[in-house]
Structure formats: structure tokens, C-alpha cells
Design an enzyme around this catalytic site. Sequence first.
Site, PDB file in Angstrom:
ATOM      1  N   LEU A  78       1.022  -1.152   0.433  1.00 45.46           N
ATOM      2  CA  LEU A  78      -0.039   0.332   0.094  1.00 45.46           C
ATOM      3  C   LEU A  78       0.572   1.554   0.026  1.00 45.46           C
ATOM      4  O   LEU A  78       0.593   2.457  -0.472  1.00 45.46           O
ATOM      5  CB  LEU A  78      -1.123   0.131   0.854  1.00 45.46           C
ATOM      6  CG  LEU A  78      -1.866  -1.122   1.073  1.00 45.46           C
ATOM      7  CD1 LEU A  78      -3.189  -1.037   2.285  1.00 45.46           C
ATOM      8  CD2 LEU A  78      -2.491  -1.252  -0.130  1.00 45.46           C
ATOM      9  N   GLY A  79       2.371   0.680   0.960  1.00 43.97           N
ATOM     10  CA  GLY A  79       3.266   1.803   0.667  1.00 43.97           C
ATOM     11  C   GLY A  79       4.060   1.966   1.131  1.00 43.97           C
ATOM     12  O   GLY A  79       3.787   0.749   2.488  1.00 43.97           O
ATOM     13  N   LYS A  80       5.096   2.714   1.353  1.00 41.22           N
ATOM     14  CA  LYS A  80       6.103   2.798   2.044  1.00 41.22           C
ATOM     15  C   LYS A  80       6.582   4.190   2.543  1.00 41.22           C
ATOM     16  O   LYS A  80       6.030   4.904   2.125  1.00 41.22           O
ATOM     17  CB  LYS A  80       7.321   2.119   1.028  1.00 41.22           C
ATOM     18  CG  LYS A  80       7.846   2.777   0.276  1.00 41.22           C
ATOM     19  CD  LYS A  80       8.604   1.991  -1.069  1.00 41.22           C
ATOM     20  CE  LYS A  80       9.344   2.430  -2.092  1.00 41.22           C
ATOM     21  NZ  LYS A  80      10.318   1.587  -3.045  1.00 41.22           N
ATOM     22  N   GLY A  81       7.772   4.343   3.855  1.00 46.45           N
ATOM     23  CA  GLY A  81       8.040   5.242   4.473  1.00 46.45           C
ATOM     24  C   GLY A  81       9.643   5.241   4.967  1.00 46.45           C
ATOM     25  O   GLY A  81      10.488   4.169   3.835  1.00 46.45           O
ATOM     26  N   ALA A  84       8.927   2.378   7.478  1.00 52.35           N
ATOM     27  CA  ALA A  84       8.448   0.732   7.142  1.00 52.35           C
ATOM     28  C   ALA A  84       7.449   0.381   5.479  1.00 52.35           C
ATOM     29  O   ALA A  84       7.771   1.544   5.542  1.00 52.35           O
ATOM     30  CB  ALA A  84       7.307   0.849   8.018  1.00 52.35           C
ATOM     31  N   ARG A  85       6.967  -0.132   5.941  1.00 55.64           N
ATOM     32  CA  ARG A  85       6.104  -0.574   4.253  1.00 55.64           C
ATOM     33  C   ARG A  85       4.892  -0.735   4.838  1.00 55.64           C
ATOM     34  O   ARG A  85       4.491  -1.417   6.105  1.00 55.64           O
ATOM     35  CB  ARG A  85       6.766  -1.658   3.645  1.00 55.64           C
ATOM     36  CG  ARG A  85       7.948  -1.363   2.338  1.00 55.64           C
ATOM     37  CD  ARG A  85       8.391  -2.322   1.855  1.00 55.64           C
ATOM     38  NE  ARG A  85       8.905  -1.626   1.133  1.00 55.64           N
ATOM     39  CZ  ARG A  85       9.355  -2.013  -0.141  1.00 55.64           C
ATOM     40  NH1 ARG A  85       9.109  -3.540  -0.698  1.00 55.64           N
ATOM     41  NH2 ARG A  85      11.149  -1.463  -0.757  1.00 55.64           N
ATOM     42  N   LYS A 101       1.143  -1.850   9.206  1.00 52.52           N
ATOM     43  CA  LYS A 101       2.921  -1.494   8.714  1.00 52.52           C
ATOM     44  C   LYS A 101       3.642  -2.417   9.015  1.00 52.52           C
ATOM     45  O   LYS A 101       3.638  -3.138  10.542  1.00 52.52           O
ATOM     46  CB  LYS A 101       2.617  -0.248  10.036  1.00 52.52           C
ATOM     47  CG  LYS A 101       3.631   0.866  10.119  1.00 52.52           C
ATOM     48  CD  LYS A 101       3.214   2.346  10.419  1.00 52.52           C
ATOM     49  CE  LYS A 101       4.389   2.939  10.753  1.00 52.52           C
ATOM     50  NZ  LYS A 101       4.669   4.517  10.952  1.00 52.52           N
ATOM     51  N   ASP A 195       2.916  15.889  11.710  1.00 53.86           N
ATOM     52  CA  ASP A 195       3.052  15.409  10.062  1.00 53.86           C
ATOM     53  C   ASP A 195       2.076  15.801   9.304  1.00 53.86           C
ATOM     54  O   ASP A 195       1.526  14.396   8.563  1.00 53.86           O
ATOM     55  CB  ASP A 195       3.799  14.258   9.910  1.00 53.86           C
ATOM     56  CG  ASP A 195       4.414  13.682   8.649  1.00 53.86           C
ATOM     57  OD1 ASP A 195       4.801  14.870   7.880  1.00 53.86           O
ATOM     58  OD2 ASP A 195       4.647  12.401   8.574  1.00 53.86           O
TER      59      ASP A 195
END
Length: 671
Positions: A78-81, A84-85, A101, A195
Site C-alpha cells: 500500500l505504501g512505504k516510508g 516501514a512498509r 505497518k 506530520d
Amino acid sequence: MELACYTQPHPFHCSLMGSEPYPPFPAAGAAQHQHQPQPSRARAEPQQPAPPQPRAAEPTRMIADPLKGRLYCKGRLLGKGGFARCYEMTDVNSNKTYAVKVIPHSRVAKPHQREKIMNEIELHRGLHHKHIVKFSHHFEDSENIYIFLEHCSRKSLAHIWKARHTLLEPEVRYYLKQIISALKYLHLKGILHRDLKLGNFFVNDNMELKVGDFGLAARRESMDQKKKTICGTPNYLAPEVLHRQGHGPESDVWSLGCVVYTLLCGNPPFETSDLKETYRCIKQVEYTLPAFLSTPAKQLITGILKRNPSDRLTLEEILDHEFFTKGYTPDKLPPSSCVMVPELNPPNPAKTLFAKVTKTLFGKKKPTIKKGPSEEKDDISKLVVGLMKTSICRQMSYKTVEGNEVTPVTCPSISCSPVETLAEEGSRKSVSRSIRGTAASSCEAFEECIPASAVTESAIGLLKSCLSSMPPAQRNPASLACHEHFAWVSKWVDYSNKYGFGYQLSNHRIGVLFNDGTHMALSADRKMVHYNLTNSKHFAFPMSAIPEQLQSQTSVLRYFASYMEQHLMKGGDLPSIDEIEHPALLLLQWVKTDQALLMLFSNGTLQVNFYNDHTKVILSKPDHSCLLTYVTKDRNSYTYKLSSIRELGCSPELQYRLKYVLKLLQERADT
């Protein structure tokens, strides 16, 4: 430089030939359909972006909770930072889906890193609010830490913004109310998010917004203690955070102001190509408010983006602001609004005569079977052919409303095709409707771009000077026998209730100003496509090598070109000009009223088309000496120096039109 301005279509805007729904415009990258700018009686489902597939390197596999023994099927990314992914995971027993997460132990090997993750878990698990992503549970195995969160199927506002570029004010109010509700809850609990950005506002299946990602969130231990860490996303950081003066609730409010600006204007307020320059702009609170924004929207943004935190609007003051109290906020948005401009229905909308006529013509909507693109295209074509054969425009009379006086307007005799009459005359069927759009370019192939506001101000000054000093006259001065030719709009199609505004220039170049503010043009030889994303981003592609992301827009552009070429008559006898000899220009803004269509161009040209008699007024500056061209109702054109009209006067009919153009421009300048 002033930002390129554009405005989304008015929510009451209906099609020129009927109020039935049109096929939706596919999102960039969606399956391509060549939709046609005529009404269809068949409702088509909006194209949704295809969900990303799991990576080949990360095949779907089972994840087990080592303590409880529950199994989860790991799905798509779904997404990544940074740490984490986030994956979609489904509980095998309950079939419930989560957003999970996943943090590898290798990324949190140091004590302070692990402490950060544990603090996030502890903080998030204590939050229970309708507009905050729900925390479910967490566990660890030998490889990762897993945090199970509420799954929001419609992704985030970042995805919606990427597909739409800008949102309507009612949509922004809808989302903003939910964000503020969540923020008030957090701040009352002494929690700062730190954020806030589009990517951290998630949208569930019911189009409800949820604030998420508490990786940078922190508690305020006391009212006097402020967090002084510089953290967050650069474009949304408050000045006091950059100055290390501390992060308080007001800093979250600042970020919220940046979010509002981004959704309404298309870009973050302080975004530049250089991070240091972005930080300088933030510290100096240096940004530009586009001219197209409504006055309440401008006042709201300026009330939030104040250098001194204590001067900023509070969350309560934002909700009490005129932007909310005098603006319509929908109770719910349709899922299609994730990828296209929604058709909103405020309470008690004004019903125009044209809406009643089309209801009589087409009757009630009937359930239809979903059809393929080719069938849909055939149906649309048949409908238009049927309208042309029956010459509907000869059988209808319309009304315009000016103040409290209702004046009947008879449709002109059929000297042009029915489709052209509907395209030009149909635009006056709504009461004093104003719809605008904008785009600009910095490419050398285009003329130097003049902001729409500057074009407006210049034209107001010229017309004021001319009308105030010219003597009475019964006829126009002698027309110029020879003058430098200029580009003007010879044909146009209004399809802004779904896609945008299409036009053909006298040099045979085709342009479309899409509802999201982007502009696409097709060269006169039909070999090149020019795409303008913003006022600083221009791309050119050979027709044979259009990127996949632009295929849908290109299909609309090509059909507009074909439609205008086949069905619309040229609007006057002005000579055509060679595109090579004349730099291309872009439509910056267009405004429709109950009497006329006004268009502003990137080279300073202004054109006003009057519906009733097809007369046109064009102000141009080909040699920096302003020219006025008047196209009469018999389609003959005459060009004068504006200075000559100021000195010698002009006919009453031309004077009336010049006064109307001046009034229209002044009204636009005041909004």
C-alpha cells in the site's frame, strides 16, 4: 510570477444538449476509451485506478502471530516510508482486511529507534475517534514488527490530489471539517500530530476521512513545554519549527493551511525546486494567492498562514470562518470524486429552463446495461445525428435573466448547423453562470505568458480610457486595410461538465483546457501534442509517441479536433495565419455569462463572443499598438486601432459591446 489560475466547473453546470450523464473521463493511466463530446443516455461507471499488484520479489505469503496463532494473508503493497512498509493483510479466519505497518527489526536495532516505534504504538492504541485511523493490534516475529490498522480502501488524499490536481471548494470543506474534528480531539488529549499532509489523510469505502500515521506524533507534557525537534514534511513545516522555537498545536494548524492551499491551488504554497529556498519562503511567509481563488478562501488561507503562531486562526475560528458559514458543504461525496470532478447538488438548486426542456426531451433515466467503449461511442453518435436531423434548436426558445427582468430570446434562424447553434447558443441557458479555467507555459515555443489578471487589468485600462474620452459617432472609423494577422478562436466546444473547454485557433491549432487546469494542444499539422501541466512545466510529444499516462486526454483532444472540424462553422472571415510564423498561445481563462463568452490568452489577447447575434470583439497587441477587431453578425470582420476609436468614436452597436466587455472585466476583477 503569478500562479496559473483555473477554476473547476460550477456544480450546477449541465451539458449543452441534455442533462443526462456523460461518459466519465478516465484517470491518468486508466484503460483508454475515446469518449465523444456529445451526451449519452447510458450511465457509465467512473474509471477507478487499477490497484497495484504485489511485487514479484515479494510474493503473497502467510504471516503468523506467534502468540495467538492467527494467520494472515499478506497482500499488495500500500505504501512505504523511511522505516516501514504498509501492506494489505487479510485474517484467514475472519476474512477481515487490515492495513499493516511492517517494520523490520534491522531498521529499529538501536534502542532509541525501537523506543520510537513502541511510543507510536502506545499513543495510537489509546486513540478512539471517528476520523482517526483505528488501531487494532500488533505483534512481532523473528523478522518484523507488525502494526494492524484500519484499512482505508480509497487510499489517501494524496492519491485523490494526484488524479485530480485540484478539488472544488465544497470538497475541501467536506474533508477539512473531518480533519479538524480529529485534530480537536488530538489537541484536547495533548497530542501533536506533527506530520499533517495529504498522504496521511486516508479515505475509507464510505468516503470518510481518517487521520493516520502517528510516527512523528508526540505528547505535550505541559502547556509551557514545546517539542523543538525539526520533523515533518518540508513543504508543510511551520516557521517556528524551522527556527527551533518549538512545535505546538498552532504548528499543526499551519500544516492544515498548507493542505487547504494545495487542494485548492494544485501545489503546496512554498514549493520550490530547492529545499533551502523552500525554507526561506516559509520563514518569510512568502507565497502567492492565485487570482481564481474565492475571497473567503483567500482570507482563510491568509488567516492560517501567519508567521506568529498566536496570530493564526484556531480550529474553532476556522470552522466559524465565512469560507464555511457561507459555502455549501456536501454531506457525502461520491466515490467517483476520487478521480473526477463530482456533480454536487446543493439544497434548492436553481432550475433553468434548459434543464426543464431536456427533461421533457429525454424523460426519466432508465436503468441501462453497462456497455463497452465501442457500443457507447455508437450510441453517442446516433444521438447526435438524431439531434441534427430533428433540428431541435429550431423548435426551442430560451430565456435569460438580467436582474429581475425576464427576457425571451428566440433561437436564430438555421444559417449554421444545429450542433453549432447548440454549442454557441446553449451557453446562455444557465442564469449568469461563470466558469473559468487556466493554464500557462514557459516553453520557448510558446509566447511569453502574461498572467490572466494582468490581461484583465490592461484591457480594463484601455477600454476605460477609450470609452471615457471618445466623441459621439454613428459609424465606425475606417478599417485598417492591412495589419499584422493574429490568432483568434474560430470554433469552440464547452464540455466542462466532464472534461473541459475545447477550442480551435485561426491557425488550425486545437487546444483543450481540462477541468483540472492542465492544457493540451494539437499542432496544425496534427503531428505534435503539447502538454502543459503547470505554468513552468511544458512537454511536447510526437503524436506517434504519446505516453500512456496521457492517452486518455489525447483521445479527448483528438475527438474535439474532429468534432469541431466536421460540425462547427468558422466564426468569421478573418484570415488564417501560419502556425510556424506565429508563436502558439494558450487559453489562460474563460468566463461564460448569460450573454457572452470571454476568453483570455497568454499573449494578452482578449476575445468576447456574443451568443445572440454571433458578433465578436477581439483586443490584440501584435505590434504593441492595441488593435480592436469587430466581427459583425454577418461574419464580416473589421480591424481598427483602438486609439482611432478613442479619437473618432464608433457606432452605437460597437459602443454597447465595448461597454459590456468593460463591465464584465470589472466584475471578474472584483471577484
